[in-house]
Design an enzyme around this catalytic site. Structure first.
Site, PDB file in Angstrom:
ATOM      1  CG  ASP A 192      -1.857   1.181   1.248  1.00 46.00           C
ATOM      2  OD1 ASP A 192      -2.893   1.100   0.551  1.00 46.00           O
ATOM      3  OD2 ASP A 192      -1.567   2.171   1.951  1.00 46.00           O
ATOM      4  CG  LEU A 193       1.254   3.280  -3.603  1.00 46.14           C
ATOM      5  CD1 LEU A 193       1.132   4.182  -4.818  1.00 46.14           C
ATOM      6  CD2 LEU A 193       2.563   2.521  -3.634  1.00 46.14           C
ATOM      7  CG  ASP A 253      -3.122   3.965  -2.335  1.00 46.65           C
ATOM      8  OD1 ASP A 253      -3.995   3.151  -1.930  1.00 46.65           O
ATOM      9  OD2 ASP A 253      -2.605   4.823  -1.603  1.00 46.65           O
TER      10      ASP A 253
END
Length: 347
Positions: free
Chosen positions: A217-218, A260
């Site tokens: 996960d960004l 994202d």
């Protein structure tokens, strides 16, 4: 044509005439022998063998007893020949009947050539009513060829139809494969989507192949979208997907899980090797990125929280992904990626 009179006129006296008659008789038997040899099929074989046996002991100077014996055996040979020919005629008629039925059957099933086949079938059937076996045989041969040509034509057309059908099926299969690929592809990044990720993990579990997954996960991505717009965010997602693939082996898969979030599937991979891959991705992919916006370079820091899980015996696909996802959130909570290194600058 053998002329007994012509042979006898060449000799004077009873003894000479008797010798001439015997000579002509032998010539007649030899002619019958040759005729039997040239007959098609096997009906002349017995006749030929019998006449050959007669000729072996019948010679010029043979006595009356030999001549009489040869006559009787020659008659028997000719009788066998007649019977064989009659049997062959019956056989021809049986063949004709089968051909007629075959032609009629083909006419019923081959609509495109039905009329031609029905015509041939009627002609074949009519051949059975001919008295002359030679004429019967001639017609039979001609109609066999006609049926052969008709069958070959129907076969060719059938093969062409079958070929077209195979091509249509191949095209349909290709369209289905394309549709499946599109259904499992993220339209923005070109990576596999959630559906492909789940299918890949499930396939490994079903086949009993060791598999590890990385839930990624960004960090800081929302600020990019909010500050610089979704176009810049989309470009960033494409870059991250491409750079992540470069850190992995050829058989590993990077899929966009949603928003994202990404899921990395590593086949035939134990936990330690998958954790090493996660560390490599964190180091080589994330850090400072340079975005081009309105003619200016914009520097943004993007990090990642990563959870790594190895499939356990008896574990379902969904549970494996959930474990990786839980570990990713633990990583995020620990703040491990709040300040990504600036050495990973991307243009």
């Amino acid at each position: 044509m053998i002329s007994l009179k012509r042979h006898m006129d060449r000799y004077d006296g009873i003894e000479a005439r008797a010798e001439a008659a015997l000579h002509a008789y032998i010539q007649l038997l030899m002619a019958l022998q040759a005729g039997a040899t040239n007959m098609a099929g096997g009906e002349g074989l017995q006749c030929k063998s019998a006449i050959t046996a007669v000729l072996e002991y019948l010679h010029p100077g043979a006595d009356r007893e030999c001549i009489e014996r040869s006559r009787q055996e020659a008659e028997q040979a000719l009788q066998m020949l007649v019977e064989a020919i009659n049997e062959r005629e019956i056989g021809y008629k049986q063949i004709i009947r089968v051909m007629a039925e075959a032609g009629a059957s083909m006419a019923q099933t081959g609509a495109e050539h039905g009329e031609d086949l029905r015509k041939i079938a009627n002609q074949v059937e009519a051949a059975a009513k001919v008295d002359s076996i030679l004429e019967m045989r001639h017609r039979l041969g001609r109609h066999v060829e006609e049926l052969r040509v008709a069958a070959a034509r129907a076969q060719r057309e059938g093969e062409e139809k079958a070929k077209k059908l195979r091509q249509d099926l191949a095209n349909a299969r290709e369209r289905l494969q394309t549709a499946d690929m599109l259904a499992e592809t993220d339209p923005l990044t070109g990576l596999g989507n959630r559906r492909r990720a789940e299918a890949s993990v499930q396939e490994a579990i079903t086949l009993g192949i060791p598999v590890s997954v990385l839930s990624l996960d960004l960090n800081g991505f929302k600020q990019v979208n909010d500050t610089y717009g979704h176009a810049q965010g989309d470009s960033l997602l494409k870059l991250i997907g491409r750079y992540t693939e470069r850190c992995l082996r050829e058989g590993d898969k990077v899929c966009r899980w949603g928003g994202d979030e990404f899921l990395v599937i590593m086949m035939d991979t134990k936990l330690a090797e998958a954790q090493a891959a996660a560390a490599r991705i964190r180091k080589e992919v994330f850090g400072e990125f340079v975005l081009g916006r309105a003619g200016e370079d914009v520097h943004v820091n993007i990090g990642a929280s990563i959870g790594v899980a190895e499939h356990q015996a008896g574990e379902e696909m969904q549970h494996l992904v959930e474990r990786a996802d839980k570990l990713m959130y633990e990583d995020k909570a620990a703040g491990r990626s709040k300040r990504p290194p600036l050495s990973a600058r991307r243009a």
